[in-house]
Design an enzyme around this catalytic site. Structure first.
Site, PDB file in Angstrom:
ATOM      1  N   ALA A   1       0.825  -1.206   0.000  1.00  0.00           N
ATOM      2  CA  ALA A   1       0.000   0.000   0.000  1.00  0.00           C
ATOM      3  C   ALA A   1       0.862   1.260   0.000  1.00  0.00           C
ATOM      4  O   ALA A   1       2.094   1.215   0.057  1.00  0.00           O
ATOM      5  CB  ALA A   1      -0.930  -0.012   1.208  1.00  0.00           C
ATOM      6  N   HIS A   2       0.182   2.412  -0.036  1.00  0.00           N
ATOM      7  CA  HIS A   2       0.904   3.674  -0.173  1.00  0.00           C
ATOM      8  C   HIS A   2       1.763   3.987   1.044  1.00  0.00           C
ATOM      9  O   HIS A   2       1.422   3.701   2.175  1.00  0.00           O
ATOM     10  CB  HIS A   2      -0.052   4.834  -0.480  1.00  0.00           C
ATOM     11  CG  HIS A   2      -1.166   5.023   0.510  1.00  0.00           C
ATOM     12  ND1 HIS A   2      -2.196   5.890   0.294  1.00  0.00           N
ATOM     13  CD2 HIS A   2      -1.408   4.471   1.722  1.00  0.00           C
ATOM     14  CE1 HIS A   2      -3.019   5.875   1.313  1.00  0.00           C
ATOM     15  NE2 HIS A   2      -2.559   5.021   2.193  1.00  0.00           N
TER      16      HIS A   2
END
Length: 329
Positions: free
Chosen positions: A238-239
């Site tokens: 994920a980011h």
């Protein structure tokens, strides 16, 4: 098909030859399936019994494992590392020639080294930089302002979105998506409002990304994968995740946003990490483990229960529910 003598191969991997140094080898195979013109190896003691029946022309062995084997052998301290090195000499993956396929779509503003190769139906957007010896295979998409270093291989149908940075000798396998939006939404008045993801993904040198793996771009700061890290197929990162150097992540792991993982870690298959935690260096997390808080001490960590027959597992589940009452009593 190229053939090598055992003496040739020994020089490649720094091994000592025991037996016929002129024996010809034309391929690699397992101990079980190898023929007299193929080289095999023993790296796991569980397969030692196969030495008594193998038909291999020669076997890569540690000196201490060769005492009971009478055939041709290449003696080396680490047979698995030697095998890994030799696979590149027997690899039959096609090597594209330098240049652009006529069906590639390439922006006039892209800067591509003359030794790079761009395959059919690949798309290279404006202001992309592609270094010497790099390969962009058929159908791959390289977004605007992406920078790809030297001797990289972007496999067929992989996607690298805008502004991402790829170091040298990086491999991105088919179906992988680098730099798509992170899962960023703000709740307001009963609705989810999308947050523009304005960071990048940065892959340092010698990173390997598996097929259908997704690495989200950062929301503000970058998502960063440090050098030498290897990531298997169908992993989600994920980011704003940061992963240290030479870490290995097996298939189907999920790493939530803003988590930091140290160097030389191993995440086995199916591991899940919640967001906003830190994992220190040299942590081994076993398969299907769920990590819900930071780990500050190197070592091996596990969670969950081992499988059992369904009847026994149901009994255990019932008893687990009663533990709180038992503790109170």
């Amino acid at each position: 098909m190229q053939t090598w003598t055992l003496n040739d191969i020994a020089q490649l991997v720094g091994a000592a030859v025991r037996g016929n140094a002129n024996h010809a080898i034309d391929g690699l195979a397992t101990l079980k399936s190898a023929t007299e013109t193929q080289l095999s190896f023993l790296a796991n003691p569980l397969y030692s019994a196969a030495l008594t029946t193998t038909q291999a022309g020669a076997v890569l062995l540690r000196p201490e494992d060769a005492e009971t084997y009478q055939g041709n052998a290449l003696l080396v301290a680490n047979p698995y590392a030697a095998y890994a090195q030799l696979t590149h000499h027997f690899d039959r993956t096609p090597k594209p020639v330098a240049g652009h396929h006529p069906q590639a779509v390439i922006s006039a503003l892209a800067v591509i080294d003359t030794s790079a190769s761009i395959g059919a139906c690949a798309v290279v957007a404006e202001d992309v930089v592609i270094g010497a010896g790099s390969i962009v295979e058929a159908g791959a998409i390289i977004g605007a302002r992406v920078h790809i270093g030297r001797n990289c291989r972007i496999r067929a149908n992989a996607v690298i979105h805008h502004d991402c940075v790829i170091g040298d000798r990086v491999t991105v396998h088919s179906g992988a998506i680098i730099g798509d939006d992170g899962f960023g939404f703000a709740p307001h008045q009963g609705r989810w409002h999308k947050i523009a993801q304005i960071g990048r993904v940065v892959l340092h040198n010698d990173v390997d990304i598996g097929s259908n793996t997704t690495i989200d771009r950062g929301a503000l700061d970058d998502t960063i994968i440090h050098e030498g890290t290897i990531i298997d197929n169908q992993v989600h990162i994920a980011h704003n995740v940061v992963i240290g150097a030479h870490t290995a992540i097996a298939g189907c792991c999920g790493i939530s946003g803003s988590t930091t993982i140290g160097a030389h870690c191993v995440l086995a298959g199916g591991v899940g990490l919640v967001g906003h935690i830190e994992i220190c260096d040299k942590v081994h997390i076993t398969g299907m483990t769920m990590i819900t808080k930071s780990i500050t001490k190197s070592g091996s960590y596990s969670s969950g229960t081992a499988f059992d027959s369904t009847d026994n597992w149901k009994k255990m589940a019932v008893r687990l529910k009663k533990l709180d009452d038992m503790a109170k009593r």
